[in-house]
Design an enzyme around this catalytic site. Structure first.
Site, mmCIF file in Angstrom:
data_model
loop_
_atom_site.group_PDB
_atom_site.id
_atom_site.type_symbol
_atom_site.label_atom_id
_atom_site.label_comp_id
_atom_site.label_asym_id
_atom_site.label_seq_id
_atom_site.Cartn_x
_atom_site.Cartn_y
_atom_site.Cartn_z
ATOM 1 N N SER A 3 84.227 2.404 -16.162
ATOM 2 C CA SER A 3 83.557 2.904 -14.950
ATOM 3 C C SER A 3 84.566 3.118 -13.827
ATOM 4 O O SER A 3 84.193 3.519 -12.736
ATOM 5 C CB SER A 3 82.456 1.935 -14.507
ATOM 6 O OG SER A 3 82.974 0.637 -14.301
ATOM 7 N N THR A 40 49.130 26.875 9.674
ATOM 8 C CA THR A 40 48.742 26.017 8.547
ATOM 9 C C THR A 40 48.537 26.983 7.386
ATOM 10 O O THR A 40 48.134 28.130 7.606
ATOM 11 C CB THR A 40 47.434 25.232 8.800
ATOM 12 O OG1 THR A 40 46.368 26.176 8.959
ATOM 13 C CG2 THR A 40 47.528 24.358 10.038
ATOM 14 N N HIS A 41 48.847 26.545 6.194
ATOM 15 C CA HIS A 41 48.783 27.431 5.013
ATOM 16 C C HIS A 41 49.656 28.676 5.190
ATOM 17 O O HIS A 41 49.387 29.713 4.593
ATOM 18 C CB HIS A 41 47.349 27.893 4.718
ATOM 19 C CG HIS A 41 46.330 26.800 4.739
ATOM 20 N ND1 HIS A 41 45.968 26.087 3.630
ATOM 21 C CD2 HIS A 41 45.614 26.288 5.770
ATOM 22 C CE1 HIS A 41 45.051 25.192 3.959
ATOM 23 N NE2 HIS A 41 44.826 25.278 5.257
ATOM 24 N N ASN A 48 73.136 36.312 4.115
ATOM 25 C CA ASN A 48 72.253 35.436 3.329
ATOM 26 C C ASN A 48 72.278 34.000 3.846
ATOM 27 O O ASN A 48 73.337 33.499 4.214
ATOM 28 C CB ASN A 48 72.683 35.454 1.864
ATOM 29 C CG ASN A 48 72.461 36.813 1.226
ATOM 30 O OD1 ASN A 48 71.530 37.534 1.607
ATOM 31 N ND2 ASN A 48 73.313 37.176 0.302
ATOM 32 N N GLU A 85 69.671 27.575 1.605
ATOM 33 C CA GLU A 85 69.219 27.593 0.200
ATOM 34 C C GLU A 85 69.814 26.419 -0.579
ATOM 35 O O GLU A 85 69.153 25.809 -1.409
ATOM 36 C CB GLU A 85 69.599 28.925 -0.456
ATOM 37 C CG GLU A 85 68.751 30.076 0.057
ATOM 38 C CD GLU A 85 69.294 31.446 -0.339
ATOM 39 O OE1 GLU A 85 68.488 32.342 -0.521
ATOM 40 O OE2 GLU A 85 70.522 31.606 -0.457
ATOM 41 N N LYS A 88 75.533 3.417 -10.366
ATOM 42 C CA LYS A 88 76.422 3.980 -9.345
ATOM 43 C C LYS A 88 76.374 5.504 -9.328
ATOM 44 O O LYS A 88 76.416 6.130 -8.268
ATOM 45 C CB LYS A 88 77.859 3.527 -9.599
ATOM 46 C CG LYS A 88 78.046 2.081 -9.278
ATOM 47 C CD LYS A 88 79.143 1.447 -10.100
ATOM 48 C CE LYS A 88 78.861 0.000 -10.317
ATOM 49 N NZ LYS A 88 77.780 -0.258 -11.306
HETATM 50 N N1 ARG Z 1 81.460 -2.226 -14.486
HETATM 51 C C1 ARG Z 1 80.325 -3.111 -14.556
HETATM 52 C C2 ARG Z 1 79.147 -2.483 -13.796
HETATM 53 O O1 ARG Z 1 79.384 -1.612 -13.034
HETATM 54 C C3 ARG Z 1 80.651 -4.415 -13.904
HETATM 55 C C4 ARG Z 1 79.869 -5.559 -14.426
HETATM 56 C C5 ARG Z 1 80.257 -5.869 -15.809
HETATM 57 N N2 ARG Z 1 79.602 -7.037 -16.279
HETATM 58 C C6 ARG Z 1 79.521 -7.330 -17.585
HETATM 59 N N3 ARG Z 1 78.883 -8.405 -17.898
HETATM 60 N N4 ARG Z 1 80.039 -6.539 -18.478
HETATM 61 O O2 ARG Z 1 78.027 -2.873 -13.966
#
Ligand code: ARG
Length: 458
Positions: free
Chosen positions: A22, A154-155, A284, A289, A324
């Site tokens: 990640s 309205t509408h 435009n 948009e 995330k």
């Molecule tokens: N990269 C992981 C996340 O964003 C961090 C937590 C990892 N925890 C684990 N028990 N593998 O969730």
């Protein structure tokens, strides 16, 4: 380098490393991760799990690592999975055994939960500031367009006239509700997960109240099992963003219409329009948009997060790493839209003459006429019928209500006298509006004052 290779006989397959990493997206948590770790180390020293000297070494080295990350001087590698591992292994590389002590009494589960809450708290503050900027731009317009009357719809059918300020302040109200939702969400964001460790807490004598205080949270979470997997606050935050997206998208749609030749209500600043590659005359409204279009991503993020958590057994599951992507995208999208909103609002020019010219169309004064009859003792439903018939008559003749003669009005209702002409026409109709919160001049002036006061205080 794995920090916990003890249990494993085989190296991880490189494809698994790149599948599970990640770092490519959570590196943006680095600042929050360092802050959380510094608070954790400070607490460990307070309870005697680190010496003061070890604490200082850790705190200082974490600052140096953050600087390296921000300058692009720390090599990022999928083999170290995520931001937490990158920072911890860089620390260990520099400090050896002292670095190896930082993770005492915590897990990446409470660590990532803490980082995300610190991130979300800042994101809420940022979005709140942007919404306030948009509100200020709206209130400025209210003052600039103080004598302008707009047809209210309205509408998408002409309904009643309102002061332009009423229109501007309507969006101010929507943005205020958005801000209120964010600040309500903030109460739940601001509960500290740190020290919940993997799921069960720890046998070590950590002081969670202290880290709560150091990180500016309002209280420590009361259940380690719950909070290590709690992502409710993210769904609340992204839902609040999705509502902002609906407000922005509806507004964008309206202004795309207003900018059309058919409406001709509005000129957008050149800086916010684009040309056509083939038709030389085109301007435009691409920015509007895209504000409308990008709202889809934010709404989709709400579903993405709900679907992500819906089948998760207690407590942390790796699925949660994906939170995330949805949250960052929704936040970035709304922030990017809101950045542009104040300038679009202040730069747009209402085509006052064109709007004025056509205010006589669409019988915007019909309701005012009906209320005139009500004030003279005609039951509401009967008044509605009388005016409806007069409107039908005008439509047939192609004239306005104010073009009818007194005799014609009196033939429709014996309660009418020459004062009827004082409520006809858009100016009179809007002047007659007087209820609290209405689109009449006095009510709008009162609300403008309230907004100016409120925005200067917030
Ligand atoms: N990269 C992981 C996340 O964003 C961090 C937590 C990892 N925890 C684990 N028990 N593998 O969730």
């Amino acid at each position: 380098m794995k920090l916990w290779s003890g249990r494993f006989a085989q190296e991880t397959d490189p494809r698994v490393e790149s599948f599970t990493e990640s770092i490519s997206f959570d590196v943006r948590l680095a600042r929050h991760d360092v802050r959380g770790s510094q608070a954790h180390a400070t607490m460990l020293a307070k309870v005697g799990l680190l010496t003061e000297q070890e604490r200082d070494q850790i705190v200082n080295e974490l600052n140096a690592i953050l600087a390296r990350i921000e300058n692009g001087d720390l090599e990022l590698s999928p083999s170290l999975e995520d931001v937490h591992m990158h920072i911890e292994s860089a620390l260990i590389e520099k400090l050896g055994d002292v670095g190896r002590k930082l993770h005492t009494g915590r897990s990446r589960n409470d660590q990532v939960a803490t980082d995300m809450k610190l991130f979300t708290r800042e994101a809420i503050e940022h979005i709140d500031r942007l919404l306030q900027d948009a509100q200020c731009a709206l209130v400025d317009r209210t003052e600039r367009d103080v004598d302008v009357i707009l047809p209210g719809y309205t509408h998408l059918q002409r309904a009643m006239p309102v002061m332009a300020g009423h229109y501007w302040l309507a969006y101010c109200e929507k943005f205020q509700r958005d801000r209120d939702r964010l600040s309500d969400c903030l109460r739940r964001v601001n509960v500290s997960p740190l020290g919940c460790a993997a799921l069960a807490g720890t046998s070590l004598p950590i002081d969670r109240d202290y880290t709560t205080e150091l990180l500016g949270f309002s209280e420590p979470a009361a259940n380690s099992l719950d909070v290590s997997s709690d992502r409710d606050y993210q769904i609340e935050f992204v839902s609040a963003l999705a509502l902002i997206a609906t407000h922005l998208s509806g507004w964008a749609e309206e202004w795309i219409l207003w900018f059309s030749t058919e409406f001709g209500f509005l000129k957008l600043p050149d800086a916010y329009t684009t040309g056509s590659s083939i038709m030389p005359q085109k301007r435009n409204p691409d920015v509007l948009e895209l504000i409308r279009g990008k709202s889809a991503r934010v709404m989709a993020s709400v579903s993405q997060l709900l679907l992500l958590v819906k089948n998760l057994p207690m407590a942390y599951n790796r699925d949660l790493q994906e939170d995330k992507l949805a949250l960052f995208d929704a936040y970035d999208t709304i922030a990017a839209c809101l950045e542009l909103v104040p300038d679009i609002i202040s730069g747009a020019e209402l085509q006052v003459d064109r709007i004025r010219e056509r205010l006589d169309e669409g019988f915007l004064d019909a309701t005012a006429l009906m209320e005139y009859l009500i004030k003279r003792g005609v039951p509401m439903r009967s008044g509605h019928g009388i005016v409806g018939r007069l409107v039908a008559e005008c439509e047939q003749r192609g004239c306005r209500l104010s073009d009818l003669t007194l005799a014609e009005f009196q033939a429709a209702s014996d309660r009418v006298d020459e004062t009827v002409f004082d409520v006809l026409g858009p100016d009179n109709a809007v002047a007659a509006l007087q209820s609290y919160g209405s689109g009449g001049r006095a009510a709008v002036a009162e609300q403008t004052q309230r907004w100016k006061q409120q925005l200067s205080e917030s």
